[in-house]
Design an enzyme around this catalytic site. Sequence first.
Site, short mmCIF file in Angstrom:
data_model
loop_
_atom_site.label_atom_id
_atom_site.label_comp_id
_atom_site.label_asym_id
_atom_site.label_seq_id
_atom_site.Cartn_x
_atom_site.Cartn_y
_atom_site.Cartn_z
N PRO A 140 -11.12 32.64 68.49
CA PRO A 140 -12.33 33.14 69.14
C PRO A 140 -12.17 33.28 70.65
N TRP A 168 -10.89 36.98 63.33
CA TRP A 168 -10.51 38.39 63.13
C TRP A 168 -9.26 38.53 62.27
N ARG A 274 -16.81 77.26 58.10
CA ARG A 274 -18.16 77.12 58.66
C ARG A 274 -18.49 78.34 59.53
N GLY A 345 -19.78 69.24 63.46
CA GLY A 345 -21.22 69.22 63.69
C GLY A 345 -21.88 68.03 63.01
N GLU A 369 -3.45 44.23 67.57
CA GLU A 369 -2.01 44.34 67.83
C GLU A 369 -1.73 44.69 69.29
P1 TGC Z 1 5.29 36.25 78.02
O1 TGC Z 1 5.62 35.09 78.90
O2 TGC Z 1 5.37 37.63 78.55
O3 TGC Z 1 6.18 36.20 76.69
C1 TGC Z 1 6.42 35.00 75.98
C2 TGC Z 1 7.77 35.15 75.31
O4 TGC Z 1 7.71 36.23 74.34
C3 TGC Z 1 8.60 37.26 74.71
N1 TGC Z 1 7.93 38.54 74.41
C4 TGC Z 1 8.19 39.22 73.31
N2 TGC Z 1 9.08 39.01 72.32
C5 TGC Z 1 9.09 39.88 71.33
N3 TGC Z 1 8.27 40.94 71.28
C6 TGC Z 1 7.37 41.18 72.24
N4 TGC Z 1 6.56 42.24 72.14
C7 TGC Z 1 7.30 40.30 73.32
N5 TGC Z 1 6.53 40.23 74.44
C8 TGC Z 1 6.94 39.14 75.10
C9 TGC Z 1 8.88 37.07 76.19
O5 TGC Z 1 10.13 37.61 76.53
C10 TGC Z 1 8.86 35.55 76.29
O6 TGC Z 1 10.07 35.04 75.79
P2 TGC Z 1 10.75 33.77 76.48
O7 TGC Z 1 11.96 33.55 75.67
O8 TGC Z 1 11.01 34.18 77.89
O9 TGC Z 1 9.73 32.66 76.37
O10 TGC Z 1 3.88 35.94 77.37
P3 TGC Z 1 2.43 36.11 77.97
O11 TGC Z 1 1.69 34.85 77.64
O12 TGC Z 1 2.47 36.55 79.40
O13 TGC Z 1 1.82 37.28 77.05
C11 TGC Z 1 2.45 38.51 76.94
C12 TGC Z 1 1.57 39.53 76.20
C13 TGC Z 1 0.25 39.70 76.89
C14 TGC Z 1 2.32 40.86 76.20
C15 TGC Z 1 1.37 39.09 74.76
O14 TGC Z 1 0.85 37.85 74.66
C16 TGC Z 1 0.62 40.08 73.90
O15 TGC Z 1 1.25 40.92 73.30
N6 TGC Z 1 -0.76 39.99 73.76
C17 TGC Z 1 -1.48 40.77 72.78
C18 TGC Z 1 -1.84 39.90 71.59
C19 TGC Z 1 -1.79 40.63 70.31
O16 TGC Z 1 -1.22 41.71 70.17
N7 TGC Z 1 -2.36 40.04 69.26
C20 TGC Z 1 -2.28 40.61 67.97
C21 TGC Z 1 -2.74 39.62 66.93
S1 TGC Z 1 -2.26 40.07 65.26
C22 TGC Z 1 -3.21 41.39 64.91
O17 TGC Z 1 -3.90 41.94 65.67
C23 TGC Z 1 -3.09 41.88 63.52
S2 TGC Z 1 -4.03 43.28 63.16
C24 TGC Z 1 -3.01 43.93 62.02
C25 TGC Z 1 -3.60 44.93 61.14
O18 TGC Z 1 -4.65 44.67 60.48
O19 TGC Z 1 -2.96 46.00 61.07
P1 FAD Z 2 -9.86 40.20 74.68
O1 FAD Z 2 -8.47 39.69 74.77
O2 FAD Z 2 -10.96 39.27 75.01
O3 FAD Z 2 -9.98 41.51 75.56
C1 FAD Z 2 -11.24 42.06 75.98
C2 FAD Z 2 -10.94 43.19 76.97
O4 FAD Z 2 -10.26 42.68 78.11
C3 FAD Z 2 -10.01 44.26 76.37
O5 FAD Z 2 -10.37 45.53 76.85
C4 FAD Z 2 -8.66 43.87 76.94
O6 FAD Z 2 -7.74 44.96 77.01
C5 FAD Z 2 -9.06 43.39 78.33
N1 FAD Z 2 -8.03 42.52 78.92
C6 FAD Z 2 -7.60 41.32 78.46
N2 FAD Z 2 -6.62 40.84 79.25
C7 FAD Z 2 -6.43 41.77 80.21
C8 FAD Z 2 -5.54 41.88 81.34
N3 FAD Z 2 -4.62 40.93 81.60
N4 FAD Z 2 -5.64 42.97 82.13
C9 FAD Z 2 -6.54 43.95 81.84
N5 FAD Z 2 -7.39 43.91 80.80
C10 FAD Z 2 -7.33 42.84 80.00
N6 FAD Z 2 -5.63 39.04 64.87
C11 FAD Z 2 -4.77 38.31 64.11
O7 FAD Z 2 -4.18 37.34 64.58
N7 FAD Z 2 -4.56 38.62 62.80
C12 FAD Z 2 -5.19 39.65 62.19
O8 FAD Z 2 -4.95 39.92 61.00
C13 FAD Z 2 -6.09 40.44 62.97
N8 FAD Z 2 -6.79 41.46 62.38
C14 FAD Z 2 -7.77 42.09 63.09
C15 FAD Z 2 -8.62 42.99 62.43
C16 FAD Z 2 -9.67 43.60 63.12
C17 FAD Z 2 -10.62 44.50 62.41
C18 FAD Z 2 -9.83 43.35 64.51
C19 FAD Z 2 -10.93 44.03 65.28
C20 FAD Z 2 -8.99 42.47 65.17
C21 FAD Z 2 -7.97 41.81 64.46
N9 FAD Z 2 -7.18 40.83 65.07
C22 FAD Z 2 -6.29 40.09 64.33
C23 FAD Z 2 -7.46 40.42 66.45
C24 FAD Z 2 -6.89 41.33 67.52
O9 FAD Z 2 -5.50 41.20 67.63
C25 FAD Z 2 -7.59 41.02 68.85
O10 FAD Z 2 -8.91 41.49 68.72
C26 FAD Z 2 -6.90 41.66 70.02
O11 FAD Z 2 -5.65 41.06 70.26
C27 FAD Z 2 -7.76 41.60 71.31
O12 FAD Z 2 -8.25 40.33 71.53
P2 FAD Z 2 -9.83 40.10 71.83
O13 FAD Z 2 -10.59 40.84 70.80
O14 FAD Z 2 -10.04 38.64 71.94
O15 FAD Z 2 -10.10 40.81 73.21
#
Ligand code: TGC
Ligand code: FAD
Length: 390
Positions: A140, A168, A274, A345, A369
């Site tokens: 959360p 989520w 259309r 439309g 993601e």
């Molecule tokens: P940072 O210090 O930059 O990185 C920590 C360590 O991770 C390495 N790293 C990566 N490794 C592999 N792939 C990547 N894309 C990587 N990005 C960074 C990095 O080199 C470092 O390694 P080490 O060995 O030096 O420790 O970490 P940070 O805390 O500053 O965060 C970086 C950031 C913001 C890019 C990352 O946390 C991020 O990608 N945030 C977005 C979170 C996100 O995408 N959540 C998704 C949740 S799952 C989901 O949404 C499923 S929906 C799926 C569906 O239904 O289709």
């Molecule tokens: P926040 O991180 O609170 O972001 C809010 C806003 O702030 C966004 O516009 C963001 O871009 C902006 N922001 C945040 N940080 C910065 C920055 N440094 N600089 C500029 N802007 C910033 N997660 C899982 O783990 N597993 C799942 O299976 C999964 N499935 C999902 C399915 C659905 C339908 C949805 C909606 C989400 C799902 N997620 C899942 C979660 C998803 O990965 C998160 O919603 C996503 O990573 C964004 O996090 P948040 O919603 O907390 O937004």
Amino acid sequence: ATAPDPGDFLEVDGSLSAEERDIRDTVRDFATGELLPNVADWFDAGTIPDARALAKSFGDLGVFGMHLDGYGCAGASAVSYGLACRELEAVDSGLRSFVSVQGSLAMTAIHRFGSEEQKNTWLPKMAAGELIGCFGLTEPDSGSDPGSMRTRARRDGSDWVLDGTKMWITNGSIADVAVVWAATEDGIRGFVVPTNTPGFSANVVHRKLSLRASITSELVLDGVRLPESAVLPGSGGLGSPLSCLNEARYGIVWGATGAARACYQAALDYAATREQFGRAISGFQLTQRKLADMLVDVNQAGLTALQIGRLKDAGRCHHTHVSFGKLSCVAAAQRVAGEARSIHGANGITLEYPVLRHMLNLETVATYEGTAEIHALSLGQAVTGVSAFR
Ligand code: TGC
Ligand code: FAD
């Protein structure tokens, strides 16, 4: 040269191998035959009514973990997996999500970081669609910044005890197994949590306006006690879950091109039939501008996805390539869906046509993601060498 095909303007199909085209056609036949007729009802209902049967069908189709080797997985190329994601998301982003979460997230985590025993226990049944998995990273209060997670795993004798809340989580409340990421004394680690373990519960998120043909849940871990064998032994640090995200994000790069293609095709068909002011609306210059912009977006996104896929198959895909694709292809799909909706439309706001459904889904696709902002910052860091995340 002959005039281009409006459905394959840059003749990209010709650069696919016969095997890639076969896989694409098999998934397309399934998606249009079995999923498309039902998806508007599922979206309307805000759920997938028989998710177990759907999982079994996806298992039979061979798309769960299809890019993985061994353990009942197909070992397909990255491009083939991408093409499958495209065909699924051309129907609905929620259906591609089902496959992404099972294969690219839950199965990939076990395949990459699991013990031999964990792989043998879970992967074949997950590949077959007999067991459903989910992937719990987001909380959360911890979304874009997963490193700030509060879920904790502490040692108690030889056991682990997990406490925390994940939010989520796609398929959370129908999953048999959850891959849960938790902070330990040694950094973030992954745990394989059978969902019938005492202390584990899941609650469905209701009233979503996006990704309605998908089940989204909260996971509650209240003193969930697990044996030592539940930890993914190869996991360690935030890089572990992030490396799984790369796989799912890669599927989204392709999937978004499918949603875009479906909206473009729907708009092209609708504009041709259309009539207003005594002629088909496709004859108006303003409509043609929209169709031309959509054509460019669909094809450029398709080329981007294919190039990233080719890099991945060659072992040269960096995670910032995936960020490039996730940012650009999803944005292109959002532009196309918006234009397609306007061409429809009033009809465009109903579930009789796919355009608003895709447009609403893409709000989620642009958020999960890694949001568009997060991928923009990854690219900014890649080209400047300066991190602007914090
Ligand atoms: P940072 O210090 O930059 O990185 C920590 C360590 O991770 C390495 N790293 C990566 N490794 C592999 N792939 C990547 N894309 C990587 N990005 C960074 C990095 O080199 C470092 O390694 P080490 O060995 O030096 O420790 O970490 P940070 O805390 O500053 O965060 C970086 C950031 C913001 C890019 C990352 O946390 C991020 O990608 N945030 C977005 C979170 C996100 O995408 N959540 C998704 C949740 S799952 C989901 O949404 C499923 S929906 C799926 C569906 O239904 O289709
Ligand atoms: P926040 O991180 O609170 O972001 C809010 C806003 O702030 C966004 O516009 C963001 O871009 C902006 N922001 C945040 N940080 C910065 C920055 N440094 N600089 C500029 N802007 C910033 N997660 C899982 O783990 N597993 C799942 O299976 C999964 N499935 C999902 C399915 C659905 C339908 C949805 C909606 C989400 C799902 N997620 C899942 C979660 C998803 O990965 C998160 O919603 C996503 O990573 C964004 O996090 P948040 O919603 O907390 O937004």
